[in-house]
Each structure stands twice: as structure tokens, then as C-alpha cells.
Write an enzyme that holds these catalytic residues in place. Structure first.
Site, PDB file in Angstrom:
ATOM      1  N   ASN A 161       0.804  -1.214   0.000  1.00  0.00           N
ATOM      2  CA  ASN A 161       0.000   0.000   0.000  1.00  0.00           C
ATOM      3  C   ASN A 161       0.836   1.262   0.000  1.00  0.00           C
ATOM      4  OD1 ASN A 161      -3.080   0.401   0.186  1.00  0.00           O
ATOM      5  ND2 ASN A 161      -2.742  -1.617   1.102  1.00  0.00           N
TER       6      ASN A 161
ATOM      7  N   ASN B 241      -8.230  -8.838   1.482  1.00  0.00           N
ATOM      8  CA  ASN B 241      -9.054  -7.706   1.052  1.00  0.00           C
ATOM      9  C   ASN B 241     -10.384  -8.137   0.435  1.00  0.00           C
ATOM     10  OD1 ASN B 241      -8.533  -8.523  -1.575  1.00  0.00           O
ATOM     11  ND2 ASN B 241      -6.803  -7.132  -1.825  1.00  0.00           N
ATOM     12  N   ILE B 242     -11.157  -7.141   0.019  1.00  0.00           N
ATOM     13  CA  ILE B 242     -12.523  -7.414  -0.447  1.00  0.00           C
ATOM     14  C   ILE B 242     -12.554  -8.331  -1.659  1.00  0.00           C
ATOM     15  CG2 ILE B 242     -13.466  -5.245   0.458  1.00  0.00           C
ATOM     16  CD1 ILE B 242     -13.407  -4.195  -2.459  1.00  0.00           C
TER      17      ILE B 242
ATOM     18  N   CYS C 292      -7.353  -0.660   8.592  1.00  0.00           N
ATOM     19  CA  CYS C 292      -6.919  -1.482   7.469  1.00  0.00           C
ATOM     20  C   CYS C 292      -6.415  -0.495   6.426  1.00  0.00           C
ATOM     21  CB  CYS C 292      -8.061  -2.357   6.965  1.00  0.00           C
ATOM     22  SG  CYS C 292      -9.644  -1.526   6.801  1.00  0.00           S
ATOM     23  N   SER C 293      -7.001  -0.450   5.241  1.00  0.00           N
ATOM     24  CA  SER C 293      -6.582   0.576   4.298  1.00  0.00           C
ATOM     25  C   SER C 293      -7.450   1.832   4.478  1.00  0.00           C
ATOM     26  CB  SER C 293      -6.669   0.067   2.865  1.00  0.00           C
ATOM     27  OG  SER C 293      -5.789  -1.030   2.709  1.00  0.00           O
TER      28      SER C 293
END
EC number: 3.1.3.95
Lengths: 541, 602
Positions: B288, B313-314, B375-376
Site C-alpha cells: 500500500n 481484502n474485499i 486497514c486501508s
């Protein structure tokens, strides 16, 4: 017999660890003829007691001036004992090894166990076969109680009395018995009143390579159909594959030929048995106890143990038998080879599916007594060792455990319909493998008679039915369910019996606690329910 | 009835169940009408079709389409409705076969749903008969693409309870004992100027000024600064949530952010460190940096310790759920079921989310350390972790209303992008923003409720109802991505809340075994051995797998009905009694709340 010869040491200082969460218990360790005792140091009020018979395997390790003994029990618990002194450790270990592997029945603990509140005479009052016959006699007169096996000469693994078609006389039974392996001729297992059909069990017919026939045996099965509802067909559920059944002819066995038994149709539903079943059990217990193992592969490992596949096969074969009776109105005969393992599994489960009375506390105990113990499931051979033992003889098989697991699955899918709960199933599992009671001793009624089990030991049933145990054993949510229970047998609907197999790594909320809470809520609710009625003022005349 | 036989031998269609559920939802059903309609629901069209049921084979029927649902009735049996599907669950509509394709039932529509099923309809090939059905379905299932309103804005249902009143942030923070001398409530985001995806009301350290907050916002992804989610009632440690710091490739630092975290740390005197949980796998956090993000480094943030929780992640979650659907619909993988389940990794992801939440809860409760979670962007994994940890720590959230507040607070108000993740009314079924993050959270809650059968006031039906209406678009609760958008659209004025439905029918959603326990921290076992697939949700369309329809709750409902009957009988007895005595006050044991009722009869 003198146990003292086998006891190398009487006392040692030790510390007991009975699980990852349980606190350690320190005290004086004592080996007696039947038990391992630990009395905590200052006062000996809280005595810890282990029946030596329940030790499945023992592992000793010494380091410095102390040693550790790991006891793996037949009920799947794992205990650790830390003992002071190397010699003491080795002596204790040797004593346990010797005492836990004694094979003599009459010197086993049940013959010495005299609990308070139970009298020896009271223990064996119930005769499930006779009382079951009374029930059948009310439903139909096609069956009779035969004492042809009174002296166990016809069939050593059957009880003294059996239920047989009224139209067949004892002489014919005797000839049929000679045509069946181990003398296990077809007998009534369950009469389904609603459809007027019957469930029978036997062992394989001794057809052999020459395709022998037996007129009386054929007559017997013919009489079954004649006594059932008019026009009833018969299904023979063979718990072996068609190929295995055929191969059995080489060794004198075989299966019913279509031509010889008109009206009967054969179905093969192979069930795993014997060594393979035992290995599956061993692998499962190994997987459940392996805490080191990377959890990512838990599911595929569980899959490869095949235990749940066996559960599925057993349940769906029982469904098949039950469905044949209830939906198709057919009579069903179940047998494999010897007819005392997977046969009993299928007939007892089919009854549980069909018969609401067998789902009550008393009815289930009768079912176990009638369809397993008196029907000659060789408990002593099958349950000699559990999943940890290294000494492997070929007679062990967890057939009865598989039955209990299937019952647990039924209870999970129908939480209201069984009067008993997981507690009873766990208790039966433990007592089948090692028990202070005589119920599961020996392999047959004949042996139990020889050993005088009925007069010299207490029955598990009277032990269980003492009131203080009731809450643990009974299902607080039970309501009588008059219909058949058709379980879903898809793999997605079956679960690992966590309360048993994961008893060493239990979830945080112990099932007993939840059980107790549910009991409280249910008993509260009952009083609440009745309150409005009680407080309702009587209408004035 | 609890005794209803249920097995592979049973051919009863399961879709009937969903119909029954819908009818219990308080839908006003006019018996004379073919389709049950909600107030505000209008009929658009109906058509004769063949429904290709994957379990029971083709069924001839008539499909009715309204602006809210698709409804199918069999032509043969006039009583049995077969499908009752809100159009909101539709994610994709495809034409199958062409005008010339041969074979029986090869021409028609294939509808992919968001709730783990597909619906197939075969139509007559003559005269492009599927065209209008396709167009109408497309229009009403994806209203956004056709400048039509989402059904929630047309729904005119009325309930006894107003679900929009359930969550009041000031009240919820007051329940937690806030503000106190370490934490204050700020209205700096009243007009969503500090952070457009955060709620208007935030709880921040007392010692941080609004100017500080603005400077911290510049260093956090999408200005999502660290704010308080929950405070421990006794040891006063806190759970703080935010997004990743904008460290970037060059390893940028921000004094204000560092100071701000130190201020948060200092609100807790028991432990000298602040614990930071980065929900991502370590590699992802590093990666990231390339897009300007990153994580708190040791050298910049002295008094902190950072742990990565390895939650993916998603996109990974979306693919995993897709694999689950592959093995359960329409046919359930029979051989090697457990191995195929393992290969979807769904339970493994559940395990990681639960493990992360357990760590957060344990750190706060036993470790006595304040915790920062991100998270992000801080709206997916972060919401999962904070809300699950709060559920473990605070028994209030295990009640029906408490859970509604938890969802409303940690998910809805803090900007979990429901619109993007679910795609309400949107036709882009392949949108990479879609992901079952909220479903995963509900699954974790279900796993907990399995392990602690007496700890939750709500039952499985409650969780399934929430998930059904996550997609249905009948209620405004899950619409839009954040509070500011909801306010612009006046969602609370123009739509009904899901909690209105639930709170008006609470008995339906109650766990009969709930025993209230204050201050008990629940630590579920997150080992794979103790997790299981939520069969009653993921495989509920398959009639073979179906278990008894929650017999225990069924029984509970029966008992409740019995109680109601007794109360009614009591009333009647009192009525006759008081009529006889012509003095109702002398009836000795009559519960006082019954009296008004009694009088209305006169």
C-alpha cells in the site's frame, strides 16, 4: 485372584493434569486392584478416582528424579500424571499396565462394585424382550415368543427367548438356525403397527458354493410375509456389497437367492465394519487430538478420516429400511455376515426413526438392551480397546459408538424429539468401554449367564435412573413426536460430534452449562405458563 | 410443526418457506389478489413461464412482477406460491438460448441473485416472448440505470415502532460513560467537512483540539482520523478506529498524527504502549505504500506496538464466496464435501476475522491496553474487527436493540460502503467494489451465537432477516455509502427502517434461551474445529439439506401463543366475572395491564 502381585507400588506423590484448562491436582497417588486414586494433600475429601479398566494406553517418560505418565483413556480423555521419583514412576506405570489389561470378567470391578442406594436384586428387573413382545401381541397375533433357545444350544449369541412368526414351529426354527451363520435365524426386531409390517434380523444364510437351500428357512420368511399386511413384499437389506456377499459363498456363506425366497427382493448397502471402522475411529481421534497440526487442513483431514461418511452410510441404510416399511409397506430383513454388528446398527436406528416410544428415556434403554446387548453384539471383543491402544487385535470395532453418533445426529436435527440428551449418549459410550456396572460385560447372554452377571453385578440402567443424574441425561425440550424422524443424510447436514471427539479441546461455553441453563429456563417457563390458569378466578355460578 | 418430516425423501419445495417468511413479515395480504402487496407496491406485469427449479424440475407457472418483487405461482396447484423474491436481490439478468435454439426449455432468462441462488425461466420461443419480461425486470431490478427510485422510497409501510429512533449517537456514547475527562464529543464534522465518510458526531481525546484533528486528517487516508469506538467501563481502555496513515514510498511522517496517537495512549495510564492492529497481511500493508498508504513504523511512533492480522481484502473475500456458491448451488458437492469446503477458504477467512477480533477484545479487556484498529480505508475489515470485538466485550450489543445499534454505529454511520459493496439497484454485476464483507461479519456473529447459545437475545432468523433486507431494497437502512449521502437523500424521512419491522415483531426474532449476563466477555474459539458452514443460510434453497425449521424456536413460538391464549382466556374469565359481580376491581389477582383491554369490550 490376587491383584497385589501386580501392584508394584502402593503409593507415590503425584500431580494430575486432566486437560489444558483444568487446574493441576497434587496429592498422594495410590494404585488399587481396580482403581487409580489421588487424594489431595491436606484433607482427603476430594478424592480423584480412575477405573483402571478405562486406561487405553499408557506412556511413561522419566527425566531427572521424576517422571510423567500419560494415560489415554477409552473415553478419549487424556490425563497426565507427574510423579516424584523415577522408580515410583516406573512401578506405577507397570502396575497400571498390568491391571488395566486383565481379561478376566469375573474379577472385574463390576463384581465388586456395591454402590449405596442400590440393591443387587433390584438391578436386573427389566426384561425388554418379553415386555416388547407384550406390545407386539397387542398389535398383531402373527408373532409368538419362542423359548427354543432356552439353553442357548440353538444360537449361542441369541437370548433365551426370541420373537418369531407364529406359523413356524420350534423344529423349523432349529433347522433354519442350522442354515444361518452362528445359528442366528431370522427373528423379529420391530413390528411397525401402522403399516402392519415387520423388521427382522439374522445372519447370512449358509448357501456355500453348492447353493444349498433350506426349506424351513424359506418357510420362515414366507410366513413373515403371510403374517404381514396383505400383499406385503419383502426387502432383504444386505449390509455387504453384492460382490462381497457373493464371495462369501466360497467360505460357506452367501445371500438369499431370488428364486428360493419368492416375494423378497434383495438390496445391497455396503457398510464399513471391523478393522476399517476401527481405523477410521483411530484416525479421527488422532486428528482431533493433534493440536500441533496446521489448522488450514483440518477439514480435508476430517474428510479423509471417513468417519462422517460412515455415519452417513449407516443413517441412510437405516432410512432405507424404515422407508421400506413405512412408505412401501414392505417387511424388511437386515443381515450382513454374522449379523451382530452393522445389522444391529441398521435395525436399531430404523426403530429410532419409526418408533416414538424408542425415543423416550425408558424406550431407548430398552432398545439398547434388546437390540444390542441381548441381541448379542460382542461388546467385550468390540470394546476391548478404544482409539489409543497400540495392542491391536482384530476384534475391536466402534460399531456401538457409530450407533451413538448416529443417534446424536438425529438429536441434533430433531432437538425436541428425543427424551434423552447428549449426556446419556456420552454415558453409554463410556460405560460400553469401561464401567463399574455389569450391563456391557461379556459378548452374549449365554456368557453373562455363565458369569452370573445378573446376580453378581449392578445394572447400568438402575445406576443411570437414580434421580441425581437425570438432568444431565434428559432433554429439557422433549415433546412427544408421534411421526417418523427422517433425518437429512447429506454430508452438509452431518456434524462432527464435538461433545465427544473434541472433549479435550472444548469450546468455552461448556455444553453442560448451556444444558443446565436450558433446564432452568424450561422449568421456569412451565411455572409461568401455568400461572395465568392458576390465578384465573373461577366463574361464579 | 416441529415434527414435520424433513429429509431427502421429502419433496416439499423450500421456496415455500421463503414465502411463508415473507407473509410473517407483516405483509398485508388480500386473499382475493394473486400477489401479496406492500403499501406502495404496484403491479407491473404477469406472464406464463416455466420455472426451471433445480430441485424439483420444471414447473409451469405464472410470474407476477411488481416494482418490488418477482412472484411465481404454479398453474397446477392454485394454493402454492413458489417464488417470492425481492427484485433487490437480483444481481444479473441474462438471456439464455436464442430464437432458434432447440431443446426443451432452452430459451428464456437466467437470473443470478445476491443470496446464493439462480433463477431460471423458460419461455415460449414465438414472438420474442421474453423481451418485455427482460426489460421490465431490468428496469425494476436496476432502477438506478433507468433514473427510477429505489423501492424503499416508494414503500408506504407503517409499523408500531420507528426503527430510525433506535440509534442516537449521543445516547449511545452516554451509555458508555462519555464524554468523560479524557474524551470529548466533537461536532467538527457536523457538515461532513472534516471527513465526508464519517458520521457528524465523533468522540476524540479531550486534549486534542479541533485544529489538531484537521491536521491529523491530512495524514490519514480519506481523512478518516482515529476516533473512539468503545471504552471499557472499568479499566477505561479504548478501541479507536481509523484508516491507514499516508506514509507512502518515501516514508513520510506527520508530527501531529504521532502526537495525536500519543495523546490517545496517554488516556490510559495502565500500560505504556498503544497497540495498533493493522487488519491486513503484512505484505499488503507494505504494498500500500506504493499508492501512498502504509502503516505506523516503529521509528515514527515510539510508544506503539503494531500487529498485522492477516485478513485479506474485499476481492479475495468475493472470490471465496463465489467458490462457496459453486459447491452449494444448485447442486451440493457430495463427495469430499469437507475438502471442497476447505478449498473455498471461506471458513479460514472467518477464522482470521474472528481471531483478529478476539485479539482486539483480549488486549482491551485483559491486556489493559488501548487499541487502534485500521486497514486501508477503515471501512471494511476495520468495521468487522471493531464491531466483533465490541460484541465480545459488551453484553449490551448482544440484545436485539443493542445489536441494531452496533450495526447502525460501526457499519452504517462509519461509512461501510453498503451501496458499493452490495450494488443496490445497480446493474454492474461485475463491479470490483462489490464484496460480501457485511455477510462475513454476520457469519462471524452466527458462529459466536452457535458457541454461546444463551448469550444472544436474537436468533438465527434475525440474522437471516438482516441479510435478506441487506439486498431487498425494501428498507432504507442499508442504502448509500455514508451518513452524508443518506442525509442529502433524507433517507430517514423518506424510507422505512428495517429495525421498524424487526422491533414491531420482536418475539419472532428472540432466542428463547437468552440469559442476560452483564460484564461477561465472550471469547469464541476461532479454531477451524469449532467453526462450521452456516448451512441454514448458504444452503437454504436446497430442500434436501434443509433441517427442521428451527424446531426449538418453533416450540418457543407455540409456547408464546399458548401464553397469549391463556391471557385471553383469563381476560374472558375476568370479563364474565366482572359482569357477574358488576365490580371489576374486586377480582383478586387480575393483572392491572389487562383492565383497559377488558373495558374496551364494553
Amino acid at each position: 485372584m490376587e491383584f497385589s502381585e501386580l501392584i508394584r507400588t502402593r503409593q507415590a506423590q503425584a500431580e494430575l493434569l486432566s486437560g489444558p484448562e483444568a487446574p493441576a491436582l497434587r496429592g498422594t497417588l495410590c494404585v488399587t486392584g481396580h482403581h487409580l486414586l489421588l487424594s489431595p494433600k491436606p484433607q482427603a475429601t476430594d478424592l480423584w478416582l480412575l477405573l483402571l479398566r478405562s486406561v487405553d494406553s499408557i506412556e511413561k517418560r522419566v527425566a531427572g528424579d521424576s517422571g510423567t505418565i500419560t494415560l489415554r483413556c477409552k473415553d478419549l480423555r487424556v490425563l497426565q500424571l507427574r510423579i516424584e521419583g523415577v522408580e515410583a514412576t516406573l512401578d506405577v506405570a507397570r502396575s497400571i499396565e498390568a491391571l488395566s489389561s486383565l481379561e478376566s470378567v469375573i474379577t472385574s470391578y463390576p463384581f465388586f462394585y456395591r454402590p449405596k442406594g442400590l440393591r443387587l436384586g433390584d438391578a436386573w428387573h427389566f426384561h425388554p424382550l418379553e415386555s416388547y413382545y407384550k406390545r407386539v401381541a397387542l398389535e398383531t397375533d402373527a408373532w409368538r415368543l419362542s423359548e427354543v433357545n432356552e439353553d442357548f444350544s440353538l444360537c449361542p449369541s441369541y437370548p433365551r427367548v426370541v420373537i418369531v412368526p407364529r406359523a413356524v414351529d420350534d423344529a423349523a426354527l432349529a433347522r433354519s438356525a442350522r442354515f444361518r451363520q452362528g445359528g442366528r435365524f431370522p427373528v423379529l426386531s420391530y413390528h411397525h403397527a401402522r403399516s402392519g409390517t415387520a423388521l427382522l434380523r439374522s445372519s447370512q444364510p449358509l448357501i456355500g458354493p453348492k447353493k444349498l437351500r433350506c426349506a424351513e428357512d424359506e418357510e420362515l420368511l414366507g410366513a413373515v410375509l403371510a403374517g404381514a399386511r396383505p400383499g406385503a413384499q419383502g426387502f432383504i437389506v444386505d449390509t455387504r456389497s453384492a460382490q462381497t456377499a457373493k464371495q462369501a459363498r466360497m467360505t460357506g456363506g452367501g445371500t438369499e437367492s431370488k428364486a428360493a425366497y419368492p416375494g423378497w427382493k434383495r438390496l445391497h448397502r455396503p457398510l464399513e465394519r471391523g478393522r476399517h471402522l476401527q481405523e477410521s475411529f483411530v484416525r479421527l481421534v488422532e486428528a482431533c487430538g493433534d493440536l500441533e497440526q496446521s489448522m488450514d487442513q483440518w477439514l480435508s483431514r476430517l474428510d479423509s478420516c471417513r468417519w462422517l461418511a460412515h455415519v452417513q452410510e449407516a443413517l441412510s441404510t437405516a432410512c432405507l429400511a424404515a422407508q421400506g416399511m413405512e412408505r412401501e409397506g414392505a417387511c424388511v430383513l437386515v443381515h450382513g455376515a454374522e449379523g451382530m454388528d452393522s445389522t444391529l446398527l441398521v435395525t436399531s436406528l430404523a426403530q429410532l426413526i419409526l418408533d416414538p416410544l424408542s425415543r423416550t428415556m425408558a424406550g431407548f434403554q430398552e432398545l439398547v438392551e434388546r437390540e444390542w446387548i441381548q441381541a448379542g453384539h460382542p461388546f467385550q471383543l468390540r470394546c476391548a480397546h478404544s482409539a489409543f491402544s497400540h495392542a491391536r487385535s482384530k476384534h475391536e470395532a466402534p460399531t456401538f459408538l457409530l450407533f451413538l453418533d448416529c443417534v446424536w445426529q438425529l438429536g441434533r436435527q430433531f432437538p425436541l424429539s428425543l427424551e434423552f440428551g447428549e449426556g446419556l449418549l456420552l454415558a453409554l459410550f463410556e460405560h460400553a468401554y469401561a464401567s463399574p456396572f455389569g450391563t456391557f460385560l461379556c459378548n452374549s447372554e449365554k456368557e453373562r449367564c455363565l458369569c452370573e452377571v445378573r446376580t453378581q453385578t449392578h445394572s447400568l440402567w438402575s445406576g443411570l435412573n437414580q434421580s441425581k443424574e437425570q438432568r444431565k441425561l434428559r432433554n429439557p425440550l422433549y415433546v412427544l413426536n408421534p411421526s417418523a424422524l427422517w433425518p437429512s443424510v447429506e454430508p452438509q447436514s452431518l456434524r462432527l460430534w464435538q461433545g465427544l471427539f473434541l472433549r479435550q479441546t472444548r469450546p468455552p461455553e461448556r455444553s453442560e452449562e448451556v444444558w443446565e441453563k436450558v433446564w432452568q429456563i424450561v422449568t421456569d417457563e412451565k411455572t409461568e405458563d401455568s400461572r395465568p390458569v392458576v390465578s384465573a378466578p373461577e366463574p361464579q355460578p | 410443526m416441529a415434527s414435520a418430516p424433513n429429509s431427502k425423501y421429502n419433496t416439499r419445495s423450500l421456496e415455500n418457506e421463503s414465502f411463508k417468511r415473507a407473509s410473517r413479515d407483516g405483509v398485508n395480504r388480500d386473499l382475493g389478489e394473486a400477489v401479496p402487496r406492500l403499501p406502495g407496491e404496484t403491479r407491473i406485469t404477469d406472464k406464463e413461464v416455466i420455472y426451471i427449479c433445480p430441485f424439483n424440475g420444471p414447473i409451469k407457472g405464472r410470474v407476477y412482477i411488481t416494482n418490488y418483487r418477482l412472484y411465481l405461482r404454479s398453474l397446477e396447484m392454485d394454493s402454492a406460491p413458489i417464488l417470492d423474491v425481492p427484485l433487490g436481490v437480483i444481481s444479473r439478468i441474462e438471456k439464455m438460448g436464442g430464437a432458434t435454439s432447440r431443446g426443451e426449455n432452452s430459451y428464456g432468462l437466467d437470473i443470478t441473485c445476491k443470496d446464493m441462488r439462480n433463477l431460471r425461466f423458460a419461455l415460449k420461443q414465438e414472438g420474442h416472448s421474453r423481451r418485455d419480461m427482460f426489460e421490465i425486470l431490468t428496469r425494476y431490478a436496476f432502477p438506478l440505470a433507468h433514473s427510477l427510485p429505489i423501492f424503499a422510497f416508494l414503500n408506504e409501510e407503517r409499523f408500531n415502532m420507528d426503527g430510525w429512533m433506535v440509534y442516537n449517537p449521543v445516547e449511545e456514547y452516554r451509555r458508555q460513560g462519555l464524554p468523560n475527562h479524557h474524551w470529548r464529543i466533537t461536532f467538527i464534522n457536523k457538515c461532513y467537512e472534516l471527513c465526508d465518510t464519517y458520521p457528524a458526531l465523533l468522540v476524540v481525546p479531550f486534549r486534542a483540539t479541533d485544529e489538531d484533528l484537521k491536521r491529523v486528517a491530512t495524514f490519514r487516508s480519506r481523512n478518516r482520523i482515529p476516533v473512539l469506538s468503545w471504552i471499557h467501563p472499568e479499566n477505561k481502555t479504548v478501541i479507536v478506529r481509523c484508516s491507514q496513515p499516508l506514509v507512502g514510498m518515501s516514508g513520510k511522517r506527520n508530527k501531529d498524527d504521532e502526537k495525536y496517537l500519543d495523546v490517545i495512549r496517554e488516556t490510559n495510564r495502565q500500560i505504556s504502549k498503544l497497540t495498533i492492529y493493522d487488519a491486513r497481511p503484512n505484505v499488503n500493508a507494505v504494498a500500500n505504500k506504493a499508492t501512498g498508504g502504509g502503516y505506523e513504523s516503529d521509528d515514527a511512533y515510539h510508544n506503539t506496538e503494531l500487529f498485522f492480522l492477516d485478513i485479506h481484502n474485499i476481492h479475495v473475500m468475493r472470490e471465496s464466496l463465489k467458490k462457496v456458491k459453486d459447491i452449494v448451488y444448485p447442486n451440493v458437492e457430495e463427495s469430499h464435501w469437507l475438502s471442497s469446503l476447505e478449498s473455498t477458504h471461506w471458513l479460514e477467512h472467518i477464522k482470521l476475522v474472528l481471531t483478529g477480533a478476539i485479539q482486539v477484545a483480549d488486549k482491551v479487556s485483559s491486556g489493559k491496553s488501548s487499541v487502534l484498529v485500521h486497514c486501508s480505508d477503515g471501512w471494511d475489515r476495520t468495521a468487522q474487527l471493531t464491531s466483533l470485538a465490541m460484541l465480545m466485550l459488551d453484553s449490551f450489543y448482544r440484545s436485539i436493540e443493542g445489536f441494531e445499534i452496533l450495526v447502525q454505529k460501526e457499519w452504517i454511520s462509519f461509512g461501510h460502503k453498503f451501496a458499493s459493496r452490495i450494488g443496490h439497484g445497480d446493474k454492474n454485476h461485475a463491479d470490483a467494489d462489490r464484496s460480501p464483507i457485511f455477510l462475513q461479519f454476520i457469519d462471524c456473529v452466527w458462529q459466536m451465537s452457535k458457541q454461546f447459545p444463551t448469550a444472544f437475545e436474537f436468533n438465527e432468523r434475525f440474522l437471516i432477516t438482516i441479510l435478506d433486507h441487506l439486498y431487498s431494497c425494501r428498507f432504507g437502512t442499508f442504502l448509500y455509502n455514508c451518513e452524508s449521502a443518506r442525509e442529502r437523500q433524507k433517507v430517514t424521512e423518506r424510507t422505512v427502517s428495517l429495525w421498524s419491522l424487526i422491533n414491531s415483531n420482536k418475539d419472532t426474532f428472540r432466542n428463547p434461551f437468552y440469559t442476560k449476563e452483564i460484564n461477561r466477555v465472550l471469547y469464541p474459539v476461532a479454531s477451524m474445529r469449532h467453526l462450521e458452514l452456516w448451512v441454514n443460510y448458504y444452503i437454504r434453497w436446497n430442500p434436501r439439506i434443509k433441517q427442521q425449521p428451527n424446531p426449538v424456536e418453533q416450540r418457543y413460538m407455540e409456547l408464546l401463543a399458548l401464553r397469549d391464549e391463556y391471557i385471553k382466556r383469563l381476560e374472558e374469565l375476568q370479563l364474565t366475572n366482572s359482569a357477574k359481580l358488576s365490580d371489576s376491581s374486586t377480582s383478586p389477582s387480575s393483572p392491572s395491564q389487562m383492565l383497559p383491554h377488558v373495558q374496551t369490550h364494553f
